[in-house]
Design a protein around this motif. Structure first.
Motif, PDB file in Angstrom:
ATOM      1  N   TYR A   1       0.836  -1.216   0.000  1.00  0.00           N
ATOM      2  CA  TYR A   1       0.000   0.000   0.000  1.00  0.00           C
ATOM      3  C   TYR A   1       0.861   1.253   0.000  1.00  0.00           C
ATOM      4  O   TYR A   1       0.593   2.203  -0.737  1.00  0.00           O
ATOM      5  CB  TYR A   1      -0.925  -0.012   1.222  1.00  0.00           C
TER       6      TYR A   1
ATOM      7  N   MET B   1      -6.699   0.093  -4.692  1.00  0.00           N
ATOM      8  CA  MET B   1      -8.002  -0.284  -4.145  1.00  0.00           C
ATOM      9  C   MET B   1      -8.046  -1.774  -3.800  1.00  0.00           C
ATOM     10  O   MET B   1      -8.617  -2.177  -2.770  1.00  0.00           O
ATOM     11  CB  MET B   1      -9.100   0.065  -5.149  1.00  0.00           C
ATOM     12  N   LYS B   2      -7.409  -2.567  -4.632  1.00  0.00           N
ATOM     13  CA  LYS B   2      -7.375  -4.019  -4.393  1.00  0.00           C
ATOM     14  C   LYS B   2      -6.629  -4.337  -3.098  1.00  0.00           C
ATOM     15  O   LYS B   2      -7.091  -5.155  -2.268  1.00  0.00           O
ATOM     16  CB  LYS B   2      -6.688  -4.698  -5.578  1.00  0.00           C
TER      17      LYS B   2
ATOM     18  N   VAL C   1      -8.045   6.063  -0.737  1.00  0.00           N
ATOM     19  CA  VAL C   1      -8.840   5.169  -1.581  1.00  0.00           C
ATOM     20  C   VAL C   1     -10.041   5.904  -2.180  1.00  0.00           C
ATOM     21  O   VAL C   1     -10.465   5.621  -3.312  1.00  0.00           O
ATOM     22  CB  VAL C   1      -9.285   3.910  -0.796  1.00  0.00           C
ATOM     23  N   THR C   2     -10.586   6.869  -1.444  1.00  0.00           N
ATOM     24  CA  THR C   2     -11.700   7.659  -1.990  1.00  0.00           C
ATOM     25  C   THR C   2     -11.237   8.523  -3.162  1.00  0.00           C
ATOM     26  O   THR C   2     -11.933   8.637  -4.177  1.00  0.00           O
ATOM     27  CB  THR C   2     -12.319   8.546  -0.895  1.00  0.00           C
TER      28      THR C   2
ATOM     29  N   ALA D   1     -10.786   6.217  -6.104  1.00  0.00           N
ATOM     30  CA  ALA D   1     -12.088   5.836  -6.661  1.00  0.00           C
ATOM     31  C   ALA D   1     -12.708   6.990  -7.441  1.00  0.00           C
ATOM     32  O   ALA D   1     -13.300   6.788  -8.513  1.00  0.00           O
ATOM     33  CB  ALA D   1     -13.016   5.404  -5.537  1.00  0.00           C
TER      34      ALA D   1
ATOM     35  N   ARG E   1     -13.552  -1.596 -10.508  1.00  0.00           N
ATOM     36  CA  ARG E   1     -13.745  -0.371  -9.726  1.00  0.00           C
ATOM     37  C   ARG E   1     -15.041  -0.421  -8.942  1.00  0.00           C
ATOM     38  O   ARG E   1     -15.067  -0.140  -7.733  1.00  0.00           O
ATOM     39  CB  ARG E   1     -13.759   0.832 -10.669  1.00  0.00           C
TER      40      ARG E   1
ATOM     41  N   TYR F   1     -14.880  -2.887  -6.016  1.00  0.00           N
ATOM     42  CA  TYR F   1     -14.084  -2.374  -4.902  1.00  0.00           C
ATOM     43  C   TYR F   1     -14.853  -1.298  -4.127  1.00  0.00           C
ATOM     44  O   TYR F   1     -14.842  -1.280  -2.892  1.00  0.00           O
ATOM     45  CB  TYR F   1     -12.760  -1.796  -5.410  1.00  0.00           C
ATOM     46  N   ILE F   2     -15.498  -0.402  -4.852  1.00  0.00           N
ATOM     47  CA  ILE F   2     -16.256   0.674  -4.196  1.00  0.00           C
ATOM     48  C   ILE F   2     -17.370   0.085  -3.327  1.00  0.00           C
ATOM     49  O   ILE F   2     -17.585   0.505  -2.183  1.00  0.00           O
ATOM     50  CB  ILE F   2     -16.851   1.638  -5.240  1.00  0.00           C
TER      51      ILE F   2
ATOM     52  N   LEU G   1     -15.892  -1.873  -0.272  1.00  0.00           N
ATOM     53  CA  LEU G   1     -15.280  -0.972   0.704  1.00  0.00           C
ATOM     54  C   LEU G   1     -16.299  -0.017   1.324  1.00  0.00           C
ATOM     55  O   LEU G   1     -15.991   0.698   2.276  1.00  0.00           O
ATOM     56  CB  LEU G   1     -14.152  -0.157   0.054  1.00  0.00           C
TER      57      LEU G   1
END
Length: 562
Positions: free
Chosen positions: A473, A494-495, A514-515, A518, A534, A537-538, A541
């Motif tokens: 990360y 994101m993953k 992450v926001t 996205a 995408r 993930y959104i 999360l």
């Protein structure tokens, strides 16, 4: 009491230069000029001859064909003559062209000549237009002299008097335009707003709309300005000027991404302007758009051919931007760009005198390519012999050296050059403001992040395979900082965070990162598989991704409407 203004040149003493590669044009123009009493007419059949003639004497009128010769067009010749002060505010300039494409007309209008004649030329039309231009020249002499010396208040005084001259009625729109420019120069924005509003009651010229929009923006009257701008972007006669206006506005507001979008659109409409391509390059770098950066500098090199801007340094800058792009790409694609840079460097190195003139800069480029090919020991040998002094070198030379030190992990040398670079940028012009912001950005990134995008992506891959999620990360977060438009990095980030989220809640910093990733992916064009990832993930999360409300501060205009 008004300052005494020198008398204008008499018709008998006027000197005219005709620049065209067609003998018939010279014959027709010379004949028409002689018929109205102008005797001093000189012909130039190519750009070199024209520049030599202008170096020998001053011309009052310059008639300039757009297609002067095969090696230089009228746009570049005009720039060169103005740069050498052979053309100034007291010179009457007339462009000649058989072509009337929108791109060409935009380029010519941007130069603001006194007239534009379409070939083939008719003797009767030439005589009438020249007589008219002469009349204008003499009657507006005092006003133009004041504009030339920056005495805008006095220029307005003469302009208002000339609006009462019935014989100048055809020229009144230009005089009114000059009054508006004076008000803007004097920063009297409330008066200029009222002035342009009044003009709009009887005139629909593009400059009136642009003047009002500029006055509104200067006063931050955004709601009305936005409505105006949206309409102006739909009009072919105002679209180009509006993009330029918005680019400057957004730069002043430090909204550089929106400024970049406007500058890209303006450059499409008038692609030959070297200075605009330089601004586009600066904004592309600031916005981490390495593809756009390369495209802009390639256009600079293309359109600068055989102009005053042409130089081996432009070719070097293309190579540098190619390397910058390669640093952000994977092995296969990156290697292709490195090879392209290698081929270009070999070609430029073979030019006479280049190795002597630009040997140090070429060595730095070689070091960067060796580093990209993982031949760091050889690259270090080159850079260890390179000085950290910046005196006498261009900003681009020093930036490239700074990047070479950074890519080799020579942090102390990198930071030293960055600190010295900051003192090179001064003033409040378009370029200095953008470049100053770019240097601040580089300073933060090069100080805190010690690896290239490519290296960080590779490190993240290794960490992820070994299930070291936090280091993966960290690498991806830094990579996204350097390359915030890289869709694959954003998806990988994101993953990784989804995997971290499965073991413990994300902290505030991770949620913010992450926001942002996205949101970027929501605004970018993705393949079907990327969009599907995408969205998964959104959803998993539990993110709430709202597109930014760009309508605030005119952000909606960051995207062309036409």
């Amino acid at each position: 009491m008004l300052e005494k203004i020198p008398a204008p040149t008499s018709k008998e003493d006027l000197r005219v230069l005709v620049i065209d590669n067609q003998g018939l044009v010279h014959d027709v123009v010379a004949s028409a000029l002689h018929a109205i009493g102008i005797k001093h007419v000189v012909s130039a059949f190519n750009a070199f001859h024209a520049i030599r003639l202008c170096g020998e004497k001053r011309f009052d009128f310059v008639l300039l064909a757009f297609n002067v010769s095969h090696d230089k067009d009228g746009f570049h010749l005009f720039e060169e003559l103005r740069h050498l002060n052979h053309i100034n505010d007291t010179t009457t300039v007339i462009f000649l062209s058989a072509e009337t494409s929108p791109e060409l007309v935009n380029c010519i209008v941007e130069l603001q000549p006194d007239d534009f004649w379409v070939k083939p030329l008719k003797p009767s039309s030439i005589e009438s237009r020249l007589n008219y231009l002469l009349q204008i020249r003499y009657k507006l002499h005092k006003m133009m002299h004041c504009m030339k010396v920056g005495d805008y208040s006095t220029a307005m005084y003469y302009a208002e008097r000339q609006l009462k001259d019935v014989s100048l009625s055809d020229y009144h729109p230009r005089i009114r335009r000059l009054i508006g420019e004076c008000l803007l120069q004097l920063r009297d924005y409330e008066t200029s707003e009222n002035y342009y509003r009044e003009l709009l009651q009887t005139m629909d010229h593009a400059w009136v709309h642009i003047g009002l929009a500029r006055s509104l923006l200067r006063q931050d009257e955004l709601e009305e300005a936005q409505s105006m701008v949206e309409d102006l972007l739909l009009r072919t006669d105002t679209r180009f000027l509006t993009y330029d206006l918005l680019a400057q506005y957004f730069i002043e507001k430090e909204q550089f991404e929106l400024a970049y979008e406007q500058m890209k659109e303006a450059s499409k409409l008038a692609p030959r302007n070297i200075e605009r391509n330089k601004r586009l390059w600066d904004l592309a770098r600031l916005n981490h758009d390495k593809v756009g950066q390369l495209s802009a500098v390639q256009n600079m090199a293309k359109f600068a051919k055989n102009s005053i801007h042409d130089s081996p340094e432009l070719a070097l800058n293309v190579i540098r931007s190619t390397i910058d792009l390669a640093t952000s790409l994977g092995a296969g694609e990156g290697d292709r760009y490195i090879q392209r840079a290698q081929n270009d460097l070999e070609e430029i190195s073979q030019q006479k005198g280049v190795q002597i003139q630009l040997g140090d800069q070429i060595d730095v480029i070689k070091a960067r390519m060796l580093c990209l090919r993982n031949q760091k020991k050889s690259a270090e040998e080159i850079m260890n012999a390179s000085s950290v002094h910046t005196t006498g070198q261009s900003m681009e030379d020093n930036l490239d050296k700074m990047k070479a030190f950074h890519e080799l992990g020579m942090r102390e040398q990198c930071i030293s050059i960055l600190e010295k670079l900051k003192t090179q940028i001064e003033g409040d012009t378009f370029s200095s403001q953008v470049v100053d912001e770019y240097l601040k950005q580089e300073s933060i990134e090069r100080t805190e992040i010690q690896f290239t995008t490519k290296e960080l992506k590779n490190m993240a891959t290794v960490h992820y395979k070994e299930n070291r999620l936090q280091p993966a990360y960290n690498n991806l977060r830094q990579a996204l900082t350097i390359s915030p438009k890289d869709k694959q990095i954003a998806l990988s980030l994101m993953k990784v965070l989804l995997q971290l989220h499965s073991t413990q809640p994300l902290n505030d910093e991770q949620l913010e990162v992450v926001t942002l990733a996205a949101r970027m992916l929501t605004n970018e064009k993705l393949s079907a598989s990327q969009a599907d990832k995408r969205d998964q993930y959104i959803d998993k999360l539990g993110l709430e991704v709202e597109a930014p409300n760009d309508k605030e501060a005119l952000g909606v205009l960051g995207h062309p409407t036409a």
